[in-house]
Design a protein around this motif. Structure first.
Motif, PDB file in Angstrom:
ATOM      1  N   THR A 301      14.093 -11.379  28.540  1.00 41.93           N
ATOM      2  CA  THR A 301      14.590 -11.707  27.197  1.00 41.93           C
ATOM      3  C   THR A 301      13.463 -12.238  26.307  1.00 41.93           C
ATOM      4  N   THR A 302      12.223 -11.941  26.682  1.00 43.41           N
ATOM      5  CA  THR A 302      11.067 -12.463  25.937  1.00 43.41           C
ATOM      6  C   THR A 302      11.105 -12.045  24.470  1.00 43.41           C
ATOM      7  N   LYS A 303      11.331 -10.765  24.191  1.00 44.57           N
ATOM      8  CA  LYS A 303      11.346 -10.287  22.808  1.00 44.57           C
ATOM      9  C   LYS A 303      12.459 -10.954  22.018  1.00 44.57           C
ATOM     10  N   ARG A 304      13.615 -11.120  22.656  1.00 43.91           N
ATOM     11  CA  ARG A 304      14.724 -11.776  21.958  1.00 43.91           C
ATOM     12  C   ARG A 304      14.363 -13.218  21.618  1.00 43.91           C
ATOM     13  N   LYS A 305      13.729 -13.899  22.595  1.00 42.50           N
ATOM     14  CA  LYS A 305      13.322 -15.279  22.370  1.00 42.50           C
ATOM     15  C   LYS A 305      12.272 -15.365  21.264  1.00 42.50           C
ATOM     16  N   GLN A 306      11.319 -14.427  21.290  1.00 40.39           N
ATOM     17  CA  GLN A 306      10.294 -14.409  20.251  1.00 40.39           C
ATOM     18  C   GLN A 306      10.910 -14.167  18.882  1.00 40.39           C
ATOM     19  N   ASN A 307      11.867 -13.263  18.812  1.00 41.26           N
ATOM     20  CA  ASN A 307      12.558 -12.995  17.549  1.00 41.26           C
ATOM     21  C   ASN A 307      13.353 -14.220  17.091  1.00 41.26           C
ATOM     22  N   GLU A 308      13.981 -14.916  18.051  1.00 44.33           N
ATOM     23  CA  GLU A 308      14.726 -16.124  17.699  1.00 44.33           C
ATOM     24  C   GLU A 308      13.791 -17.185  17.127  1.00 44.33           C
ATOM     25  N   MET A 309      12.602 -17.337  17.740  1.00 41.83           N
ATOM     26  CA  MET A 309      11.644 -18.320  17.242  1.00 41.83           C
ATOM     27  C   MET A 309      11.132 -17.934  15.863  1.00 41.83           C
ATOM     28  N   LYS A 310      10.877 -16.643  15.634  1.00 36.00           N
ATOM     29  CA  LYS A 310      10.460 -16.184  14.316  1.00 36.00           C
ATOM     30  C   LYS A 310      11.545 -16.477  13.287  1.00 36.00           C
ATOM     31  N   MET A 311      12.798 -16.227  13.678  1.00 39.46           N
ATOM     32  CA  MET A 311      13.908 -16.478  12.761  1.00 39.46           C
ATOM     33  C   MET A 311      14.012 -17.968  12.436  1.00 39.46           C
ATOM     34  N   ARG A 313      11.492 -20.110  12.453  1.00 40.09           N
ATOM     35  CA  ARG A 313      10.383 -20.447  11.564  1.00 40.09           C
ATOM     36  C   ARG A 313      10.674 -19.985  10.129  1.00 40.09           C
ATOM     37  N   LEU A 314      11.197 -18.768   9.995  1.00 43.28           N
ATOM     38  CA  LEU A 314      11.540 -18.257   8.666  1.00 43.28           C
ATOM     39  C   LEU A 314      12.641 -19.103   8.021  1.00 43.28           C
ATOM     40  N   GLN A 315      13.605 -19.506   8.855  1.00 40.39           N
ATOM     41  CA  GLN A 315      14.681 -20.340   8.347  1.00 40.39           C
ATOM     42  C   GLN A 315      14.139 -21.672   7.852  1.00 40.39           C
ATOM     43  N   GLY A 316      13.164 -22.214   8.617  1.00 40.62           N
ATOM     44  CA  GLY A 316      12.549 -23.477   8.199  1.00 40.62           C
ATOM     45  C   GLY A 316      11.810 -23.337   6.883  1.00 40.62           C
ATOM     46  N   ARG A 317      11.060 -22.220   6.738  1.00 36.91           N
ATOM     47  CA  ARG A 317      10.332 -21.992   5.493  1.00 36.91           C
ATOM     48  C   ARG A 317      11.298 -21.824   4.316  1.00 36.91           C
ATOM     49  N   LEU A 318      12.376 -21.094   4.574  1.00 33.89           N
ATOM     50  CA  LEU A 318      13.367 -20.867   3.525  1.00 33.89           C
ATOM     51  C   LEU A 318      14.003 -22.184   3.095  1.00 33.89           C
ATOM     52  N   GLU A 319      14.322 -23.025   4.081  1.00 31.56           N
ATOM     53  CA  GLU A 319      14.913 -24.325   3.757  1.00 31.56           C
ATOM     54  C   GLU A 319      13.935 -25.175   2.959  1.00 31.56           C
ATOM     55  N   GLN A 320      12.618 -25.124   3.311  1.00 34.08           N
ATOM     56  CA  GLN A 320      11.600 -25.865   2.576  1.00 34.08           C
ATOM     57  C   GLN A 320      11.492 -25.360   1.132  1.00 34.08           C
ATOM     58  N   ALA A 321      11.581 -24.024   0.986  1.00 38.26           N
ATOM     59  CA  ALA A 321      11.521 -23.457  -0.362  1.00 38.26           C
ATOM     60  C   ALA A 321      12.715 -23.905  -1.192  1.00 38.26           C
ATOM     61  N   PHE A 322      13.884 -23.952  -0.562  1.00 39.40           N
ATOM     62  CA  PHE A 322      15.082 -24.414  -1.267  1.00 39.40           C
ATOM     63  C   PHE A 322      14.919 -25.872  -1.700  1.00 39.40           C
ATOM     64  N   LYS A 323      14.300 -26.675  -0.820  1.00 36.20           N
ATOM     65  CA  LYS A 323      14.097 -28.082  -1.144  1.00 36.20           C
ATOM     66  C   LYS A 323      13.171 -28.223  -2.355  1.00 36.20           C
ATOM     67  N   MET A 324      12.057 -27.433  -2.323  1.00 32.82           N
ATOM     68  CA  MET A 324      11.111 -27.510  -3.431  1.00 32.82           C
ATOM     69  C   MET A 324      11.753 -27.040  -4.735  1.00 32.82           C
ATOM     70  N   GLU A 325      12.569 -25.997  -4.622  1.00 33.07           N
ATOM     71  CA  GLU A 325      13.260 -25.505  -5.817  1.00 33.07           C
ATOM     72  C   GLU A 325      14.216 -26.566  -6.356  1.00 33.07           C
ATOM     73  N   SER A 326      14.883 -27.263  -5.466  1.00 37.71           N
ATOM     74  CA  SER A 326      15.822 -28.313  -5.872  1.00 37.71           C
ATOM     75  C   SER A 326      15.090 -29.458  -6.554  1.00 37.71           C
ATOM     76  N   ILE A 327      13.932 -29.812  -5.957  1.00 39.94           N
ATOM     77  CA  ILE A 327      13.141 -30.891  -6.548  1.00 39.94           C
ATOM     78  C   ILE A 327      12.667 -30.492  -7.950  1.00 39.94           C
ATOM     79  N   GLY A 328      12.215 -29.221  -8.085  1.00 38.79           N
ATOM     80  CA  GLY A 328      11.775 -28.742  -9.394  1.00 38.79           C
ATOM     81  C   GLY A 328      12.895 -28.768 -10.413  1.00 38.79           C
ATOM     82  N   THR A 329      14.068 -28.316  -9.969  1.00 38.09           N
ATOM     83  CA  THR A 329      15.217 -28.313 -10.874  1.00 38.09           C
ATOM     84  C   THR A 329      15.586 -29.732 -11.293  1.00 38.09           C
ATOM     85  N   LEU A 330      15.538 -30.663 -10.316  1.00 38.21           N
ATOM     86  CA  LEU A 330      15.858 -32.065 -10.604  1.00 38.21           C
ATOM     87  C   LEU A 330      14.851 -32.656 -11.583  1.00 38.21           C
TER      88      LEU A 330
END
Length: 359
Positions: A301-311, A313-330
């Protein structure tokens, strides 16, 4: 004079039976060692006719529907069997053969020339009798055995008993060969399925030593096919300590409870590269209900695990972008509100400045 005649007949009978018994002993030896049905029936005929126990002998093997003869063995016919063989392969059976295939008892044909007019071999039995017997074992008909004997021995119970025993032994031997062939075929098919399976199949004994691993397991762990792994402990020594601890605990639990366990953990191949394994540990029991061994079925299940970790990381980046956008809007909202407050103050200040004297 009559006494001498009887004594001579008795001696002839005993000599004949001795030859038959010698041929049967040799045939039994052949039955024990031979695994090819074609060789078995031909060499059996050679033995039965070669010792002059029987004048001639032939055996026909049938297909499962008993419609055609698929193989023949014969001896003692001096080239006269070929036409008979052709007819048998075409499904053209003499009437007495058809009768023989309907009964479990041996058939005695005292005058084949008269009784078997449709048989191409009838003339080969001139002055002799014939015995025929269906070769059957456990409701499976394998074929037919036919031999020729001196006509004056045709109704001897001992002669018929010996012949029947021989037919039974041949049928059992053919059944054994068929079973071994089927088992070998199943083994090859199952091995092919295991070798081409996308998962790894392992057999681990109750001391947790590896007894078998499918080809994909060697490929998955980058092990050489000749690697010396059988009889050695599982999990492998090159696995991480955390994996070995978890797998050993799971094996122990299966051994103690008899229940299937599924686990997923990080292992590595023989070169040290990460390999995630999702494994099902399945207990296998013998006919008496005792646990025999444990099957470990592992998927990479290595590829699945690697894909889960990538997802993640992407989710973390997306959440950070949302935070920055919220701060900018505020921040923009605060600045706008502050401007709204400052505008009248600045405007009023400018008006007041115009009303003040210049000095």
């Amino acid at each position: 004079m009559e006494t001498e005649h009887n004594q001579k007949k008795t001696q002839q009978r005993e000599a004949h039976l001795n030859r038959v018994l010698k041929a049967i002993v040799n045939t039994h030896r052949l039955i024990l060692k031979e695994s090819d049905p074609h060789i078995l029936i031909q060499q059996s005929c050679d033995e039965l006719a070669g010792t002059m126990g029987y004048y001639n002998a032939w055996i026909g093997l049938l297909d499962r529907d008993n419609r055609f003869v698929t193989a023949t063995g014969h001896a003692g016919f001096n080239g006269a069997f070929e036409f008979m063989g052709e007819q048998l392969h075409q499904g053209i059976f003499p009437s007495n053969m058809r009768k023989t295939l309907t009964t479990n008892e041996p058939m005695v044909i005292e005058s084949p020339v008269a009784a078997c007019a449709d048989c191409p071999l009838a003339t080969q039995y001139a002055g002799r009798a014939a015995f025929t017997r269906r070769l059957a074992y456990q409701n499976r008909t394998f074929g037919i055995l036919s031999v020729s004997v001196p006509s004056h021995f045709a109704r001897e119970p001992e002669e018929l008993d010996v012949f029947s025993d021989l037919a039974n032994d041949l049928a059992f031997a053919l059944s054994r060969i068929e079973l071994k062939t089927q088992l070998a075929r199943n083994k090859r098919r199952n091995q092919a399925l295991l070798d081409h399976s996308p998962v790894c199949h392992k057999i681990v004994d109750l001391d947790f030593n590896l007894q078998y691993m499918s080809a994909n397991g060697f490929k998955m762990l980058k092990l050489d096919q000749q690697a010396y792994v059988y009889g050695h402990p599982y999990p492998f020594e090159f696995f991480p300590e955390a994996f070995k601890k978890e797998m050993t605990q799971s094996l122990t639990s299966v051994k103690n409870t008899g229940r299937t366990i599924t686990t997923e953990a990080l292992a590595n191949d023989v070169n040290g590269h990460d390999v995630w394994l999702e494994s099902s540990l399945i207990p296998v029991f013998d006919d008496k209900g005792a646990m025999d061994y444990i099957t470990v079925v592992s998927a990479d299940t290595t590829k699945r695990k690697q894909n889960e970790m990538k997802m993640r990381r992407l989710q973390g980046r997306l959440e950070q972008a949302f935070k920055m956008e919220s701060i900018g809007t505020l921040a923009g909202g605060i600045a706008h509100d502050f401007n709204n407050l400052l505008f009248p103050i600045i405007g009023m200040s400018e008006l007041l400045m115009e009303d003040l004297p210049e000095d």
